[in-house]
Design an enzyme around this catalytic site. Structure first.
Site, PDB file in Angstrom:
ATOM      1  N   ASN A   1      -9.992   7.284   4.167  1.00 32.75           N
ATOM      2  CA  ASN A   1     -10.432   8.792   4.129  1.00 32.75           C
ATOM      3  C   ASN A   1      -9.977   9.624   2.955  1.00 32.75           C
ATOM      4  O   ASN A   1      -9.734  10.765   2.884  1.00 32.75           O
ATOM      5  CB  ASN A   1      -9.200   8.931   5.155  1.00 32.75           C
ATOM      6  CG  ASN A   1      -7.783   8.862   4.515  1.00 32.75           C
ATOM      7  OD1 ASN A   1      -7.477   7.918   4.006  1.00 32.75           O
ATOM      8  ND2 ASN A   1      -6.735   9.731   4.587  1.00 32.75           N
ATOM      9  N   GLU A   2     -10.202   8.907   1.839  1.00 39.76           N
ATOM     10  CA  GLU A   2      -9.998   9.463   0.429  1.00 39.76           C
ATOM     11  C   GLU A   2     -10.876  10.640   0.253  1.00 39.76           C
ATOM     12  O   GLU A   2     -10.019  11.551  -0.397  1.00 39.76           O
ATOM     13  CB  GLU A   2     -10.359   8.285  -0.422  1.00 39.76           C
ATOM     14  CG  GLU A   2      -9.504   7.343  -0.722  1.00 39.76           C
ATOM     15  CD  GLU A   2      -9.768   6.018   0.196  1.00 39.76           C
ATOM     16  OE1 GLU A   2     -10.698   6.259   1.163  1.00 39.76           O
ATOM     17  OE2 GLU A   2      -9.410   4.962  -0.020  1.00 39.76           O
TER      18      GLU A   2
ATOM     19  N   GLY B   1      -5.864   3.173   1.512  1.00 40.03           N
ATOM     20  CA  GLY B   1      -5.250   1.374   1.100  1.00 40.03           C
ATOM     21  C   GLY B   1      -5.051   0.785   2.150  1.00 40.03           C
ATOM     22  O   GLY B   1      -5.204  -0.389   2.140  1.00 40.03           O
TER      23      GLY B   1
ATOM     24  N   LEU C   1      -2.100   3.532  -0.525  1.00 41.83           N
ATOM     25  CA  LEU C   1      -1.254   3.843  -1.689  1.00 41.83           C
ATOM     26  C   LEU C   1      -0.623   4.950  -1.832  1.00 41.83           C
ATOM     27  O   LEU C   1      -0.860   5.926  -0.863  1.00 41.83           O
ATOM     28  CB  LEU C   1      -2.566   3.904  -2.908  1.00 41.83           C
ATOM     29  CG  LEU C   1      -3.693   3.065  -2.844  1.00 41.83           C
ATOM     30  CD1 LEU C   1      -4.514   3.230  -4.203  1.00 41.83           C
ATOM     31  CD2 LEU C   1      -3.258   1.480  -3.038  1.00 41.83           C
TER      32      LEU C   1
HETATM   33  C1  LIG Z   1     -16.143   9.320 -10.832  1.00 36.47           C
HETATM   34  C2  LIG Z   1     -14.931   8.602 -10.226  1.00 36.47           C
HETATM   35  C3  LIG Z   1     -14.717   7.212 -11.332  1.00 36.47           C
HETATM   36  C4  LIG Z   1     -13.773   6.659 -10.935  1.00 36.47           C
HETATM   37  C5  LIG Z   1     -13.057   6.319  -9.492  1.00 36.47           C
HETATM   38  C6  LIG Z   1     -12.005   5.230  -9.589  1.00 36.47           C
HETATM   39  C7  LIG Z   1     -11.093   5.414  -8.846  1.00 36.47           C
HETATM   40  C8  LIG Z   1     -10.533   6.447  -7.964  1.00 36.47           C
HETATM   41  C9  LIG Z   1      -9.558   6.047  -7.229  1.00 36.47           C
HETATM   42  C10 LIG Z   1      -8.595   6.946  -6.613  1.00 36.47           C
HETATM   43  C11 LIG Z   1      -7.600   6.438  -5.664  1.00 36.47           C
HETATM   44  C12 LIG Z   1      -8.420   6.130  -4.325  1.00 36.47           C
HETATM   45  C13 LIG Z   1      -7.782   5.090  -3.452  1.00 36.47           C
HETATM   46  C14 LIG Z   1      -6.797   5.880  -2.588  1.00 36.47           C
HETATM   47  C15 LIG Z   1      -6.283   5.021  -1.469  1.00 36.47           C
HETATM   48  C16 LIG Z   1      -5.108   5.845  -0.997  1.00 36.47           C
HETATM   49  O1  LIG Z   1      -4.696   5.041  -0.055  1.00 36.47           O
HETATM   50  S1  LIG Z   1      -4.714   7.232  -1.153  1.00 36.47           S
HETATM   51  C17 LIG Z   1      -3.417   7.563   0.353  1.00 36.47           C
HETATM   52  C18 LIG Z   1      -4.169   7.859   1.665  1.00 36.47           C
HETATM   53  N1  LIG Z   1      -3.091   7.907   2.705  1.00 36.47           N
HETATM   54  C19 LIG Z   1      -3.156   9.099   3.356  1.00 36.47           C
HETATM   55  O2  LIG Z   1      -3.968   9.842   3.377  1.00 36.47           O
HETATM   56  C20 LIG Z   1      -2.048   8.976   4.661  1.00 36.47           C
HETATM   57  C21 LIG Z   1      -1.015  10.001   4.135  1.00 36.47           C
HETATM   58  N2  LIG Z   1      -0.077  10.134   5.215  1.00 36.47           N
HETATM   59  C22 LIG Z   1      -0.048  10.654   6.522  1.00 36.47           C
HETATM   60  O3  LIG Z   1      -1.088  10.848   6.918  1.00 36.47           O
HETATM   61  C23 LIG Z   1       1.137  10.433   7.198  1.00 36.47           C
HETATM   62  O4  LIG Z   1       2.224  10.241   6.403  1.00 36.47           O
HETATM   63  C24 LIG Z   1       0.990   9.064   8.358  1.00 36.47           C
HETATM   64  C25 LIG Z   1       0.173   9.491   9.401  1.00 36.47           C
HETATM   65  C26 LIG Z   1       0.834   7.951   7.732  1.00 36.47           C
HETATM   66  C27 LIG Z   1       2.506   9.093   9.158  1.00 36.47           C
HETATM   67  O5  LIG Z   1       2.923  10.389   9.419  1.00 36.47           O
HETATM   68  P1  LIG Z   1       4.295  10.439   9.839  1.00 36.47           P
HETATM   69  O6  LIG Z   1       5.051   9.445  10.646  1.00 36.47           O
HETATM   70  O7  LIG Z   1       4.335  12.129  10.640  1.00 36.47           O
HETATM   71  O8  LIG Z   1       5.014  10.564   8.543  1.00 36.47           O
HETATM   72  P2  LIG Z   1       5.169  11.851   7.396  1.00 36.47           P
HETATM   73  O9  LIG Z   1       3.839  12.329   7.349  1.00 36.47           O
HETATM   74  O10 LIG Z   1       6.274  12.679   7.855  1.00 36.47           O
HETATM   75  O11 LIG Z   1       5.777  10.984   6.198  1.00 36.47           O
HETATM   76  C28 LIG Z   1       6.900  10.318   6.090  1.00 36.47           C
HETATM   77  C29 LIG Z   1       7.267  10.405   4.450  1.00 36.47           C
HETATM   78  O12 LIG Z   1       6.301   9.693   3.686  1.00 36.47           O
HETATM   79  C30 LIG Z   1       5.671  10.246   2.917  1.00 36.47           C
HETATM   80  N3  LIG Z   1       4.096   9.870   2.687  1.00 36.47           N
HETATM   81  C31 LIG Z   1       3.086   9.759   3.666  1.00 36.47           C
HETATM   82  N4  LIG Z   1       2.126   8.981   3.249  1.00 36.47           N
HETATM   83  C32 LIG Z   1       2.192   8.638   2.038  1.00 36.47           C
HETATM   84  C33 LIG Z   1       1.532   8.165   0.849  1.00 36.47           C
HETATM   85  N5  LIG Z   1       0.269   7.457   1.153  1.00 36.47           N
HETATM   86  N6  LIG Z   1       2.188   8.081  -0.435  1.00 36.47           N
HETATM   87  C34 LIG Z   1       3.340   8.491  -0.534  1.00 36.47           C
HETATM   88  N7  LIG Z   1       4.178   9.203   0.392  1.00 36.47           N
HETATM   89  C35 LIG Z   1       3.820   9.237   1.511  1.00 36.47           C
HETATM   90  C36 LIG Z   1       5.615  11.852   3.228  1.00 36.47           C
HETATM   91  O13 LIG Z   1       5.254  12.492   2.223  1.00 36.47           O
HETATM   92  C37 LIG Z   1       6.805  11.833   4.013  1.00 36.47           C
HETATM   93  O14 LIG Z   1       7.575  11.857   2.870  1.00 36.47           O
HETATM   94  P3  LIG Z   1       9.119  12.855   2.812  1.00 36.47           P
HETATM   95  O15 LIG Z   1       8.654  14.316   3.087  1.00 36.47           O
HETATM   96  O16 LIG Z   1       9.829  12.168   4.225  1.00 36.47           O
HETATM   97  O17 LIG Z   1       9.863  12.644   1.585  1.00 36.47           O
END
Ligand SMILES: CC/C=C\C/C=C\C/C=C/CCC/C=C/C(=O)SCCNC(=O)CCNC(=O)[C@H](O)C(C)(C)COP(=O)(O)OP(=O)(O)OC[C@H]1O[C@@H](n2cnc3c(N)ncnc32)[C@H](O)[C@@H]1OP(=O)(O)O
Length: 301
Positions: free
Chosen positions: A176-177, A152, A107
């Site tokens: 990994n949330e 996601g 997400l």
């Molecule tokens: C009591 C409870 C009651 C109710 C609860 C109900 C609901 C709660 C639910 C909450 C939500 C839960 C569900 C959530 C799901 C999700 O998916 S959360 C997102 C999880 N994702 C991650 O952890 C991945 C994060 N990203 C990374 O680890 C790395 O970016 C990568 C390994 C994917 C890629 O690495 P690199 O190639 O080195 O690239 P960069 O890290 O430099 O990233 C480039 C650029 O993109 C931005 N970015 C990366 N991931 C995301 C993302 N998920 N969202 C937005 N932006 C992202 C990163 O910041 C960089 O941006 P810039 O710096 O270039 O602007």
């Protein structure tokens, strides 16, 4: 399944007939689609009929840099999936990534950080919709996972009927949330439990495991691990095996197995949205997201 009910003008505008996207109308090659292959899609999603497999479409996610599931990207994915479901010439979809090394970063954190409750509600509705659309699809859906697939991205993979993962140690997959200080919603949890079992899911969810390919295969979160240059061809051959089954019998069976899990969300979609909005709006959760986003930035040095 109604797509636009309750969505705000922005999303409804995005859901307008996709053919508005220049050059992407069905039957005309979209920009950059090369040899005139009949394809369609939108800026972030390219759908190409598989030239080597009748009735199979390859859906390429191309929302650089990391295929993060923004509202626009989710909407384009939903539009493409709906068109494929409605086009009876297609029986199967291979979902893969056009972003090198990344299947989907999950997400889009910027859709949940610093956003007002109305936006978070709209966003979560689209996340629910994507899961339901893939998880309950009548088509055979095979994930050709050619990159890292956290949270996601892992949910999207788990929603496929079959998962082929490239054997690259960087291409970890998992929910990994908890590492972000948030949690996976119950329906994310349900799909993981259905796939790897209760104890393995309980441990993986609490510890925010991202499984490298060998471990992902061993725990069962993916079905096959192959060399990177064989992911697409393996997905195609598995597709042929699944399409050898009469559609009606396979679809009824898929529904028999998956409907109870989907119903748990369908019966409480609004409550789930409200729970999400309340949870994500907490100061402590917003702080966690801020810290995590900062870490991502610092990582780049
Ligand atoms: C009591 C409870 C009651 C109710 C609860 C109900 C609901 C709660 C639910 C909450 C939500 C839960 C569900 C959530 C799901 C999700 O998916 S959360 C997102 C999880 N994702 C991650 O952890 C991945 C994060 N990203 C990374 O680890 C790395 O970016 C990568 C390994 C994917 C890629 O690495 P690199 O190639 O080195 O690239 P960069 O890290 O430099 O990233 C480039 C650029 O993109 C931005 N970015 C990366 N991931 C995301 C993302 N998920 N969202 C937005 N932006 C992202 C990163 O910041 C960089 O941006 P810039 O710096 O270039 O602007």
């Amino acid at each position: 399944m109604a797509l636009t009910v309750g969505l705000r003008p922005l999303t409804r505008a995005l859901l307008r007939p996709w053919a508005r996207v220049p050059g992407a109308a069905l039957g005309r090659p979209a920009a950059g689609s090369g040899d005139g292959v009949r394809c369609f899609g939108s800026p972030r999603v390219l759908v190409e009929p598989d030239p080597a497999a009748v009735g199979v479409a390859v859906m390429k996610m191309r929302n650089p840099p990391v295929n993060s599931l923004s509202l626009e990207f989710l909407t384009e994915l939903l539009i493409s999936l709906e068109k494929l479901e409605n086009d009876k010439t297609f029986r199967g979809i291979i979902i893969t990534s056009d972003c090198p090394g990344i299947f989907s970063a999950g997400l889009d954190l910027l859709e949940m950080y610093g956003r007002d409750p109305a936006h978070c509600a709209e966003y979560w509705k689209a996340v629910q919709e994507l899961w339901l659309r893939v998880y309950l699809s009548n088509l055979v859906v095979i994930g050709a996972i050619n990159g890292i697939s956290p949270a996601g991205g892992c949910l999207l993979s788990l929603s496929c009927d079959y998962r082929v993962l490239a054997n690259n140690p960087k291409y970890a997959i998992g929910l990994n949330e908890t590492l972000l200080g948030i949690i996976a919603p119950f329906w994310f949890k349900d799909v993981l439990v259905n796939t790897i079992g209760h104890r393995a899911a309980e441990r993986a969810l609490q510890l925010g495991f991202l499984f490298p390919p060998s471990d992902a295969l061993q725990v069962g979160i993916v079905d096959q691990v192959v060399p990177e240059d064989q992911v697409q061809s393996t997905a195609r051959s598995v597709m042929a095996q699944w399409l050898a089954i009469p559609d009606h019998a396979r679809q009824l069976t898929k529904n028999l197995v998956r409907k109870p899990t989907a119903d748990r969300l369908l019966q409480q979609r609004d409550a789930d949205i409200q729970n999400f909005v309340r949870f994500i709006s907490r100061d402590s959760i917003q702080k966690s997201l801020h810290v995590y986003l900062e870490k991502l930035k610092q990582k780049k040095g």
